[in-house]
Design an enzyme around this catalytic site. Structure first.
Site, PDB file in Angstrom:
ATOM      1  N   GLY A 262     -46.635  56.748  32.164  1.00 20.44           N
ATOM      2  CA  GLY A 262     -46.520  55.746  31.105  1.00 20.44           C
ATOM      3  C   GLY A 262     -45.180  55.818  30.395  1.00 20.44           C
ATOM      4  N   GLU A 299     -45.488  58.997  22.221  1.00 18.29           N
ATOM      5  CA  GLU A 299     -44.166  59.575  22.495  1.00 18.29           C
ATOM      6  C   GLU A 299     -43.455  59.929  21.195  1.00 18.29           C
ATOM      7  OE1 GLU A 299     -44.054  60.392  25.474  1.00 18.29           O
ATOM      8  OE2 GLU A 299     -45.578  58.992  26.143  1.00 18.29           O
TER       9      GLU A 299
HETATM   10  N1  TRP Z   1     -44.895  64.020  28.727  1.00 15.67           N
HETATM   11  C1  TRP Z   1     -45.220  62.669  29.137  1.00 15.67           C
HETATM   12  C2  TRP Z   1     -46.236  62.189  28.118  1.00 15.67           C
HETATM   13  O1  TRP Z   1     -47.357  62.547  28.130  1.00 15.67           O
HETATM   14  C3  TRP Z   1     -45.818  62.611  30.489  1.00 15.67           C
HETATM   15  C4  TRP Z   1     -44.893  62.288  31.594  1.00 15.67           C
HETATM   16  C5  TRP Z   1     -44.080  61.235  31.677  1.00 15.67           C
HETATM   17  C6  TRP Z   1     -44.755  62.951  32.817  1.00 15.67           C
HETATM   18  N2  TRP Z   1     -43.457  61.225  32.897  1.00 15.67           N
HETATM   19  C7  TRP Z   1     -43.845  62.259  33.577  1.00 15.67           C
HETATM   20  C8  TRP Z   1     -45.305  64.059  33.338  1.00 15.67           C
HETATM   21  C9  TRP Z   1     -43.501  62.658  34.862  1.00 15.67           C
HETATM   22  C10 TRP Z   1     -44.971  64.464  34.591  1.00 15.67           C
HETATM   23  C11 TRP Z   1     -44.064  63.775  35.353  1.00 15.67           C
HETATM   24  O2  TRP Z   1     -45.929  61.497  27.226  1.00 15.67           O
HETATM   25 ZN    ZN Z   2     -47.607  63.287  26.120  1.00 19.65          ZN
END
Ligand code: TRP
Ligand code: ZN
Length: 864
Positions: A262, A299
């Site tokens: 996302g 985010e």
């Molecule tokens: N940290 C991101 C979220 O939860 C998750 C995420 C975005 C992600 N792109 C990714 C995790 C690619 C693994 C790989 O907001």
């Molecule tokens: Zn997250």
């Protein structure tokens, strides 16, 4: 695969602090599609063993040069995906120059070029595809980043503040960025492209002006106001509810079309999947608006829960994700309907999370063994993780919970910490003992609760016995600390005050052992109990509640969530009894009457009424059976829907006609459209002549919620008008791929034998693209998750379609392939014919040359 070439697992128990720290990182990117040069200068300090070599991670890199304090070095080796450098001084500057190829990178991890823009995705372990680095979250550095590119890439963005820019001698240009906050490599970001920008400002409560900028593909500015409004709401909400303010001078969001998830919370520079940003009334549904608000919030909230305080290692992922999902759920609930948000969250738990937790990928919210980290961005880590935080919130109460948050930041700002550190802050700040509660972090599986009720009319005492049993797949689990919320209703539907022997009792019971009995007195007649109110713990509850009791709860429970829950139980009971005992053939007249009352009176939240009319999903029903009776669930669900449509046709018509929405996204208009859509869903199954005109009218509306409501109603009802409407939609929206994703998803729902050929034909559609995860999920993901009848065809054509796709995606984008594999993970829960056919597809994958670690890990677990 030979033993030595098999991907290796990492274990939580093997965690070792790093031998070196990187205090500062300077990066220079010279962007070229096939040969981007990345120069890195690392300021290193040895903190561990005097003799330890420096071990850096790197994948698909061409090493051009390596020097220490400007002297070339030769005492290094590259072993697999690691660069090992021996005999480094205790502090030094290490310079590394590598070359990478963004244009050929289809994994959408590391630095990639797609849709005309350069973009990075580093979480979890993508930074190692950019340069050799200690690519682990407990190494925190300040970053200076210089980006050099052709001028056609107008905007050159990275984390923090822009400190310099200019032209290079060869007619290109550069921008330099500085991020003053120390961060791990996974929060690094770089974007270069030619975007339209929406700018805005936000003044924090302490009076600091923050510049906001939203970068989108050219021509999309009309779709940006909602995201920017959501961001400002999120910033304000975090100040008000959590007392947390933004910390940099600028906050940027970039929307890209090619993205695996996302969105991503990179410090000061979020990167979003365009479908989680772009919206206007013509192109996005009310649900899209809601999703965008919640992801923009999510985010943003990571800036404190994730970035300022981050994870020590990836096993601690739920430290930031569970907590941040809890925060975004609270954000949505404070701004919108708490009950509807709770219903959505619980649906995710009961369908996806419970099945993950019962299957071969079952893992605790803090996993102990991981082969490919990308496989652990799961509903367990995220959503069960959020439920675990929510339970702590229930046990502590808002005030103590906020004290715990404050203590957590006091102790750990700027650090990389563990889930235990978080729980310690919560328990130290509140004085609540959370020792037993911590088991929620280390035990997987869904606990089963059994509720036994007894009313003694001679002593006016009601007793409730709760038994908790370990999940079937985790028989050795210890009893958990479960906050079990209840409400007792009298015959008039009034809430009964909870007391025993003159003492007032809390409505959240502390369940801590395998069997526990709770008594309540001064109760004059047998009460109707609302159990596990608001889904106060992520458990499966077995209760012997009768149909009249469920109807009573549906009418009177103080929790709208629990009213919905009772209605679901009514449907589930009816469907199950129909499957096990065919004499009991229809929904009861009481159930139908309850629905009739709901749409006739239209009292309360109309969106909730819409939810109360929805039968449980296939996955929810499947969870009730040891061997999933695919054909029966589909047949009986359809029969009951037809019954509701037939028996309530007049009321549904009248209701539909009475609802006029003003086209805005106000809560009341959104609720009206939701109920209209539910009416249309049923009306499309009737012969009412008005239905067709309502459908046509809605389908030609300029409001996407109405349009999609009409189209999905006709597709699900296999209405003859569907082909005409779908073709029209295609010609109207071909220029907008995000809207076409809705069309692909509708196409995937086609009933009948042509469904599979139809999907194969759509692979050739000009808008379809195997390398774009949104397209693949819209078409094939919708098919495998929601077109149950065709996906689970007994001739296995549905399984072959998915198997073929996975083989193709394995080479293009393993992360996406792995997520698309999910339906096969529960192969053992189907009848012999189906399970053998699914297993065959898993074996095809197991034998594949070049199987990615992502698929390997899941396939191996599934076949074990
Ligand atoms: N940290 C991101 C979220 O939860 C998750 C995420 C975005 C992600 N792109 C990714 C995790 C690619 C693994 C790989 O907001
Ligand atoms: Zn997250």
């Amino acid at each position: 695969m030979t033993e030595s070439s098999k991907p290796q697992a990492q274990y939580l128990k093997d965690y070792k602090a790093p031998d070196f720290l990187i205090d500062h990182t300077e990066l220079t990117f010279d962007l070229q599609p096939l040969s981007t040069k990345v120069s890195s200068l690392l300021t290193l300090t040895r903190v561990g063993d005097k003799k330890a070599p420096l071990v850096l991670d790197g994948i698909d890199l061409r090493l051009l040069s390596l020097s220490v304090d400007t002297v070339d070095i030769t005492d290094y080796e590259i072993v697999g995906e690691q660069l090992i450098i021996n005999n480094l001084p205790d502090s030094c500057q290490l310079s590394i120059v590598t070359e990478i190829s963004p244009e050929t990178n289809t994994s959408l991890e590391g630095l990639y070029l797609s849709g005309g823009a350069y973009c990075t995705q580093c979480e979890a372990q993508g930074f190692r595809k950019i340069t050799y680095y200690m690519d682990r979250p407990d190494v925190l550095a300040t970053f200076d980043v210089t980006i050099i590119a052709d001028k056609k890439y107008l905007q050159l963005l990275s984390n923090g503040n822009q400190v310099d820019s200019g032209e290079t001698s060869d007619g290109r240009h550069f921008v330099k960025w500085q991020d003053p906050f120390k961060k791990p490599s996974y929060l690094f970001a770089l974007v270069a492209g030619d975007f339209d920008v929406l700018k805005d400002t936000y003044t924090t409560k302490s009076g600091k002006d923050v510049e906001l900028a939203l970068f989108v593909d050219k021509g999309n500015l009309s779709k940006t106001p909602h995201a920017i409004a959501s961001l400002k709401k999120a910033m304000q909400w975090d100040e008000e509810r959590f007392n947390l303010e933004y910390d940099l001078d600028i906050y940027m969001i970039v929307a890209v079309d090619f993205f695996n998830m996302g969105a991503m919370e990179n410090k000061g520079l979020n990167v979003f999947n365009s479908k989680c940003v772009l919206a206007n009334q013509e192109t996005a549904t009310d649900k899209d608006y809601h999703t965008i608000e919640s992801i923009v919030g999510h985010e943003y909230f990571h800036n404190w829960t994730g970035n300022r305080v981050t994870c020590r290692d990836w096993f601690q992922l739920s430290l930031k994700e569970g907590l941040t999902v809890f925060r975004d759920q609270e954000f949505s609930s404070d701004l919108g309907s708490r009950a509807l948000n709770r219903i959505d969250a619980v649906k995710v738990m009961r369908t996806h999370q419970f099945s993950e937790d019962a299957g071969p990928m079952a893992h605790p919210i803090r996993p102990e063994k991981v082969i490919e980290m990308n496989n652990f961005y799961t509903v367990t880590v995220y959503d069960k993780g959020a439920e675990v935080i929510r339970m702590m919130h229930t046990l502590l109460g808002e005030t103590n919970f906020q004290k715990g948050m404050t203590l957590y930041f006091e102790r750990h700002d700027g650090q990389a910490v563990t889930c235990d550190d978080f729980v310690s802050a919560m328990s130290d700040a509140s004085g609540v003992n959370l020792e037993q509660f911590k088991l929620w972090y280390s035990q997987s599986g869904t606990p089963r609760l059994n509720a036994i009720q007894h009313f003694d009319s001679s002593s006016n005492t009601y007793t409730l016995t709760i038994e908790q049993a370990a999940p079937d797949n985790q028989p050795d689990n210890k009893p958990l600390h479960i906050p079990f919320a209840i409400e007792l209703l009298d015959a008039n539907g009034e809430s009964i005050a909870l007391q025993y022997k003159g003492k007032k009792l809390d409505d959240v019971l502390d369940v801590t052992s395998t069997t526990q009995t709770f008594s309540f007195d001064n109760i004059l007649e047998k009460p109707v109990a609302v159990l596990l109110e608001d889904f106060s713990a992520p458990c499966i509850l077995n209760q012997q509640t009768t149909e009249p009791e469920l109807l009573h709860i549906m009418r009177f429970a103080r929790s709208d969530f629990s009213r919905w829950d009772a209605q679901q139980q009514l449907f589930i009971k009816a469907i199950k009894s129909q499957i096990t005992d065919t004499t009991n053939s229809m929904l009861s007249s009481e159930t139908i009457n309850a629905l009739r009352v709901l749409i006739n009176t239209k009292e309360g939240d109309l969106a909730l009424i819409a939810e109360l009319f929805k039968l449980p999903s296939f996955d929810t029903l499947a969870a009730e059976f040891e061997v999933i009776p695919v054909d029966e669930i589909i047949e009986i669900t359809e029969k009951f829907e037809q019954q509701i449509a037939d028996e309530l046709a007049d009321e549904l018509l009248a209701c539909y006609e009475s609802l006029e929405d003003d086209g805005s996204i106000s809560a009341s208009s959104v609720a009206k459209r939701a109920l209209k859509q539910t009416c249309l869903h049923y009306l499309a199954k009737t012969q009412k002549p008005e239905a067709v005109s309502f459908i046509k009218e809605a389908a030609s509306s300029t409001n996407m919620t109405n349009v999609l409501g009409a189209l999905s109603a006709v597709v699900k009802a296999s209405h003859p008008i569907q082909e005409e409407l779908l073709n029209h939609f295609d010609s109207q929206w071909r220029h907008d791929v995000l809207v076409m994703d809705k069309w692909f998803a509708l196409q995937a729902m086609q009933s009948g034998n042509k469904a599979i050929d139809n999907i194969k034909a759509l692979y050739e559609h000009p808008c379809f693209d195997f390398s774009n995860p949104n397209r693949v999920r819209a078409l094939v993901g919708s098919f495998s998750h929601f077109n149950t009848a065709q996906f689970h065809r007994s001739d296995a054509q549905g399984y072959t379609l998915l198997g073929d796709l996975l083989i193709k995606l394995n080479a293009i984008n393993p992360q996406n392939a792995s997520r698309m594999l999910t339906p096969f993970m529960s192969w053992k829960r189907y009848d012999d014919v189906r399970s053998q056919a699914m297993k065959l597809q898993l074996q095809r994958l197991a034998n594949l040359d070049g199987l990615s670690a992502d698929l390997y890990e899941k396939v191996e677990k599934a076949l074990a």
